[in-house]
Write a protein that holds these residues in place. Structure first.
Motif, mmCIF file in Angstrom:
data_model
loop_
_atom_site.group_PDB
_atom_site.id
_atom_site.type_symbol
_atom_site.label_atom_id
_atom_site.label_comp_id
_atom_site.label_asym_id
_atom_site.label_seq_id
_atom_site.Cartn_x
_atom_site.Cartn_y
_atom_site.Cartn_z
ATOM 1 N N MET A 1 1.222 -0.735 -0.225
ATOM 2 C CA MET A 1 -0.270 -0.051 -0.118
ATOM 3 C C MET A 1 0.523 1.679 0.103
ATOM 4 O O MET A 1 2.141 0.899 0.866
ATOM 5 N N PRO A 2 0.325 2.204 -1.023
ATOM 6 C CA PRO A 2 1.244 3.986 -0.098
ATOM 7 C C PRO A 2 1.279 4.318 0.590
ATOM 8 O O PRO A 2 0.489 4.063 1.770
ATOM 9 N N ALA A 3 3.312 4.168 1.126
ATOM 10 C CA ALA A 3 2.234 5.030 2.947
ATOM 11 C C ALA A 3 2.256 6.563 2.661
ATOM 12 O O ALA A 3 2.535 7.335 1.374
ATOM 13 N N ARG B 1 10.558 5.415 -0.095
ATOM 14 C CA ARG B 1 10.274 5.670 -0.905
ATOM 15 C C ARG B 1 11.733 4.937 -2.327
ATOM 16 O O ARG B 1 12.680 5.014 -1.835
ATOM 17 N N TRP B 2 11.051 4.749 -3.306
ATOM 18 C CA TRP B 2 11.531 4.482 -4.433
ATOM 19 C C TRP B 2 11.046 5.574 -6.192
ATOM 20 O O TRP B 2 10.017 6.021 -5.884
ATOM 21 N N GLU B 3 12.416 5.400 -6.815
ATOM 22 C CA GLU B 3 11.876 5.545 -8.303
ATOM 23 C C GLU B 3 12.488 4.917 -8.925
ATOM 24 O O GLU B 3 13.596 4.049 -8.926
ATOM 25 N N ARG C 1 15.361 11.698 -15.827
ATOM 26 C CA ARG C 1 13.760 11.613 -16.381
ATOM 27 C C ARG C 1 13.063 9.861 -15.387
ATOM 28 O O ARG C 1 12.956 8.989 -16.686
ATOM 29 N N LEU C 2 12.116 10.411 -15.267
ATOM 30 C CA LEU C 2 12.153 10.171 -13.817
ATOM 31 C C LEU C 2 10.304 9.514 -14.502
ATOM 32 O O LEU C 2 9.460 10.319 -15.128
ATOM 33 N N VAL C 3 10.382 8.094 -14.395
ATOM 34 C CA VAL C 3 8.572 7.828 -15.310
ATOM 35 C C VAL C 3 8.024 6.827 -13.987
ATOM 36 O O VAL C 3 6.611 7.531 -14.305
ATOM 37 N N ARG C 4 7.919 6.523 -12.998
ATOM 38 C CA ARG C 4 7.566 6.059 -11.907
ATOM 39 C C ARG C 4 7.825 6.487 -10.439
ATOM 40 O O ARG C 4 9.654 6.226 -10.357
ATOM 41 N N THR C 5 7.317 6.644 -9.795
ATOM 42 C CA THR C 5 7.698 7.017 -8.530
ATOM 43 C C THR C 5 6.822 6.464 -7.520
ATOM 44 O O THR C 5 5.148 7.127 -7.737
ATOM 45 N N VAL D 1 8.154 -3.677 -4.489
ATOM 46 C CA VAL D 1 8.053 -2.877 -5.434
ATOM 47 C C VAL D 1 7.180 -4.045 -6.523
ATOM 48 O O VAL D 1 8.328 -4.107 -7.212
ATOM 49 N N GLU D 2 6.148 -3.767 -7.546
ATOM 50 C CA GLU D 2 5.547 -4.718 -7.831
ATOM 51 C C GLU D 2 5.314 -3.458 -8.920
ATOM 52 O O GLU D 2 4.284 -2.970 -8.733
ATOM 53 N N VAL D 3 7.252 -2.885 -9.326
ATOM 54 C CA VAL D 3 6.111 -1.779 -10.337
ATOM 55 C C VAL D 3 5.514 -2.152 -11.374
ATOM 56 O O VAL D 3 5.917 -3.885 -12.002
#
Length: 509
Positions: free
Chosen positions: A13-15, A70-72, A81-85, A100-102
């Protein structure tokens, strides 16, 4: 253990970004065990880390509460060039590990990732997504390894592996070992803290054993460089165990539960692998476009107790009982359904133990090693029959366990003279287990004359196997190091074998 599934779901779950996240005691760097990625799919991967500023203490030096991490994910190593965080919970129930299942990434390209906890930033990892199921034939380069007993040597093969241009690393088991560790570190000749020396029996001890192994810088570097697919063999619980039974102490259910939970906490694997009331499910399938299908097996959790005895023993009629299984009914059904529907040119099976027959005494008797598929010949015939029945293209088995290298023709039925060759197996040696020097060559070498289907054998070297899969050929290079007594060992290619499209059996090139 039933509650662990719920805690794993909570960890996804998002923190709350505003939630209090206390620093670990003493403020030490939390990413001591590195970071990793695994189980690539066309649109995503699993990202893993564990916060452990004091990895050799119960709790790893973290507070006994959940904290946000936090993950990036970025297209470039500089993270411009961040695409998912996102932010995920690290839960004390899961030793403050993060899985983390991106999703939502583009297929068939490399990505970079990292984690942040408070003011600390992890090292940067490189990963990649798989091609789509309908992508062209293309190519796949991967390495596979197994058997990395920490106190029997360094891991120089991983230092060489990171210099390769690979899409994937497959680990086939014995990531850790359950034995006690000498105070002087064995081959490593380094002092080992007292709390790490005992054979692990409870969850805290298993966590510390994984922490010790994952602290190795060469192993960490290999995890940073490539996504991994990981299965287990016996030493993640106990030597040669079968399901919940051990030849040494009978029922090992409690030991297995603790060991499986620690394995999940320390590997980059997806949600089905989390421990729960029904146990973790770790067998899974990777499709690499229309080129390759990799089925990674669990050959321990569901197997029958070997009917003819543990380890080296004569064959007996009980091994042909159709109820005797290596994989269990559900896994067999899943595997054969995958055979029936495969559209891949190459069908790769990741096995924790050797599938090919190894006759120990020829016409003098029928002595076999019953911890391998030799102890389950009826189950092996069901598998090879499924290859034939479903006309599976180019079956190739990649195997760990033996601390030796074998290149085997796989016959449809090893007990029937003249049975056709239907597949190929390449057994890789260990990363470090058994250390340096002559190990199995003098013992198994004389048996080769009883086993003409074994095209190559070496019992005395450490290393890994590098594979290149293309339209017309599966090529395997046997990469060996000259010692595991030093981390800077020299590597060389002992031999190279190839399997041609449409022709089962390997030949040396």
């Amino acid at each position: 253990m039933a509650g662990v599934a719920g805690t794993a779901a909570l960890a996804q779950m998002p923190a709350d970004r505003a939630a209090a996240t206390p620093r670990p005691s003493g403020g030490e760097y939390p990413f001591t065990l590195g970071i990793a990625s695994g189980d690539p799919a066309p649109t995503g991967v699993v990202l893993w880390t564990r916060l452990a500023p004091k990895p050799y203490e119960p709790g790893g030096g973290m507070p006994a509460r959940r904290v946000g991490v936090r993950w990036e994910v970025a297209r470039d190593e500089g993270f411009r060039r961040l695409v998912r965080t996102g932010t995920a919970w690290a839960l004390p129930e899961l030793s403050h590990s993060v899985h983390v299942e991106v999703d939502g990434l583009d297929p068939d390209r490399e990505w970079f990732y990292r984690f942040r906890y408070r003011d600390d930033v992890s090292m940067v990892g490189r990963t990649r997504t798989a091609p789509t199921a309908t992508a062209g034939i293309g190519a796949l380069s991967f390495a596979y390894a197994s058997c990395q007993r920490w106190d029997e040597g360094y891991f120089p093969s991983y230092a060489h592996m990171v210099r390769e241009d690979l899409d994937l690393v497959v680990h086939l088991g014995d990531y850790v070992y359950e034995y006690g560790i000498p105070a002087d570190g064995g081959f490593r000749r380094t002092a080992v803290p007292e709390q790490l020396r005992a054979a692990p029996r409870d969850l805290d001890q298993w966590r510390m054993r994984y922490a010790l192994v994952k602290s190795d810088p060469q192993l960490q570097a290999a995890h940073l460089a490539f996504p991994w697919m990981v299965t287990w063999d016996d030493h993640e619980v106990q030597n040669d165990y079968a399901n919940t039974r051990s030849q040494y102490e009978g029922d090992i259910t409690a030991l297995r539960l603790a060991a499986y939970r620690a394995w999940y906490e320390h590997q980059p694997v997806r949600t089905p692998a989390r421990p729960g009331a029904q146990g973790p499910r770790i067998y899974r399938r990777l499709r690499w476009g229309r080129l390759a299908q990799l089925d990674l097996l669990d050959g321990r959790q569901y197997r029958s107790v070997p009917p003819c005895g543990w380890g080296e023993a004569p064959a007996c009629p009980g091994q042909d009982d159709p109820s005797v299984t290596m994989l269990g009914t559900d896994q067999e059904r899943w595997l054969y359904d995958g055979f029936a529907h495969t559209s891949a040119r190459w069908n790769i099976l990741g096995s924790n133990v050797m599938m090919g027959r190894l006759d120990h005494d020829g016409d003098a008797g029928d002595l076999l090693w019953h911890d391998a598929w030799d102890g389950f010949p009826a189950a092996r015939r069901r598998l090879t029959d499924a290859w034939v029945r479903h006309r599976v293209p180019n079956p190739v088995v990649v195997t760990g366990d033996w601390h030796s290298t074998f290149v085997n023709d796989i016959h449809r039925d090893f007990d029937t003279p003249g049975s056709p060759v239907v597949g190929t197996e390449i057994v890789g040696t260990s990363i470090s287990s058994n250390g340096d020097g002559e190990v199995y060559g003098p013992y198994y070498g004389p048996m080769m004359r009883y086993n003409p289907h074994i095209r190559f054998f070496d019992g005395d070297r450490r290393g890994y196997v590098r594979c290149h899969v293309g339209r017309d050929e599966f090529r395997a290079e046997l990469r060996m190091v000259d010692t595991v007594s030093r981390p800077d060992a020299v590597e060389s290619t002992l031999a190279t074998f190839a399997v041609e499209n449409g022709r089962p059996g390997a030949h040396r090139v």
